[in-house]
Design an enzyme around this catalytic site. Structure first.
Site, PDB file in Angstrom:
ATOM      1  N   ASP A 283       9.569  86.556  92.894  1.00  0.00           N
ATOM      2  CA  ASP A 283      10.420  86.768  91.522  1.00  0.00           C
ATOM      3  C   ASP A 283      10.544  88.088  90.749  1.00  0.00           C
ATOM      4  O   ASP A 283       9.605  88.616  90.561  1.00  0.00           O
ATOM      5  CB  ASP A 283       9.428  85.828  90.517  1.00  0.00           C
TER       6      ASP A 283
ATOM      7  N   ASP B 189       9.195  88.515  87.149  1.00  0.00           N
ATOM      8  CA  ASP B 189       7.674  88.685  86.929  1.00  0.00           C
ATOM      9  C   ASP B 189       7.339  89.888  87.479  1.00  0.00           C
ATOM     10  O   ASP B 189       6.500  90.535  87.061  1.00  0.00           O
ATOM     11  CB  ASP B 189       7.287  87.452  88.136  1.00  0.00           C
TER      12      ASP B 189
HETATM   13  N1  URA Z   1      15.277  84.968  91.428  1.00  0.00           N
HETATM   14  C1  URA Z   1      14.371  85.734  91.930  1.00  0.00           C
HETATM   15  O1  URA Z   1      13.789  86.467  90.963  1.00  0.00           O
HETATM   16  N2  URA Z   1      13.638  85.834  93.099  1.00  0.00           N
HETATM   17  C2  URA Z   1      14.513  85.006  94.244  1.00  0.00           C
HETATM   18  O2  URA Z   1      13.995  85.024  95.335  1.00  0.00           O
HETATM   19  C3  URA Z   1      15.451  84.224  93.810  1.00  0.00           C
HETATM   20  C4  URA Z   1      16.020  84.325  92.386  1.00  0.00           C
END
Ligand code: URA
Length: 210
Positions: A201, A204
């Site tokens: 992510d 994150d």
């Molecule tokens: N958003 C993200 O942060 N990571 C992904 O792999 C897909 C969408």
């Protein structure tokens, strides 16, 4: 720009991206590398901006020197992860205006719902670069670009760090006029909509929220 998808294979970009993908890379390093890569991607996405000349005097002589011509730039961050790309791009293009589009996914309809939209005036007269690190399903990027078009933008480019084949296809169908610049085209999306191999992510990892 003529190509719909441009993957920036420059060794510096690829080296930095590898460190970002590594799950052991700490937040501060991730954020710094994102800033550096965003400058290199911004360099590529602005490669074909029109130039004109202006007369200046160097300490030695007068000359006709190149300068950016024509339409002004607007950078539009797709919240929240897009913000991680903004600072590096603004290092390179300090006079750009900045907009923000906030979308969340409705858990019942799975459709993107807008919660924030603030963009510079006269979008129709600007080159608009929409930024989001991850082009995954493409749902939010497609929706954000549709909103920018509703607001008058006609010359839009999309800059991301990683793209999935599914996201690229979705963008191509919805917005064939919007070229995409990315550092890598990964293998696929998983069942949760994450890019594989990806980097997890992006929000994150850049903000340390996990
Ligand atoms: N958003 C993200 O942060 N990571 C992904 O792999 C897909 C969408």
């Amino acid at each position: 720009m003529t190509e719909h998808l441009q993957v920036v294979t420059h060794p510096l970009v690829q080296h930095k991206l590898t460190i970002m993908r590594d799950k052991r890379t700490p937040t501060a390093v991730f954020r710094q590398l994102l800033r550096e890569i965003s400058q290199l991607l911004a360099y590529e996405i602005t490669r074909d901006l029109p130039v004109t000349t202006t007369t200046i005097e160097t300490p030695l002589t007068e000359m006709e020197a190149p300068t950016l011509a024509g339409r002004k730039l607007a950078l539009v961050s797709i919240l929240r992860a897009g913000n991680g790309l903004l600072d590096g791009m603004l290092d390179l293009i300090p006079s750009a205006r900045v907009g923000f589009v906030g979308l969340y996914r409705d858990e019942e309809t799975l459709k993107p719902v807008e919660y924030y939209f603030k963009v510079p005036a006269e979008l129709d007269r600007r080159v608009v670069i929409a930024v989001d690190p991850m082009l995954a399903t493409g749902n939010s990027s497609v929706a954000a670009i549709s909103r920018l078009k509703e607001a008058g933008a006609t010359d839009i480019r999309f800059l991301c760090l990683l793209a999935s084949p599914e996201g690229v296809q979705r963008m191509k169908e919805a917005h064939p006029d919007v070229p995409i610049v990315t550092a890598a085209l990964d293998e696929r999306l998983n069942g949760q909509g994450y890019i594989v191999p990806g980097l997890g992510d992006a929000g994150d990892r850049m903000f340390g929220t996990k």
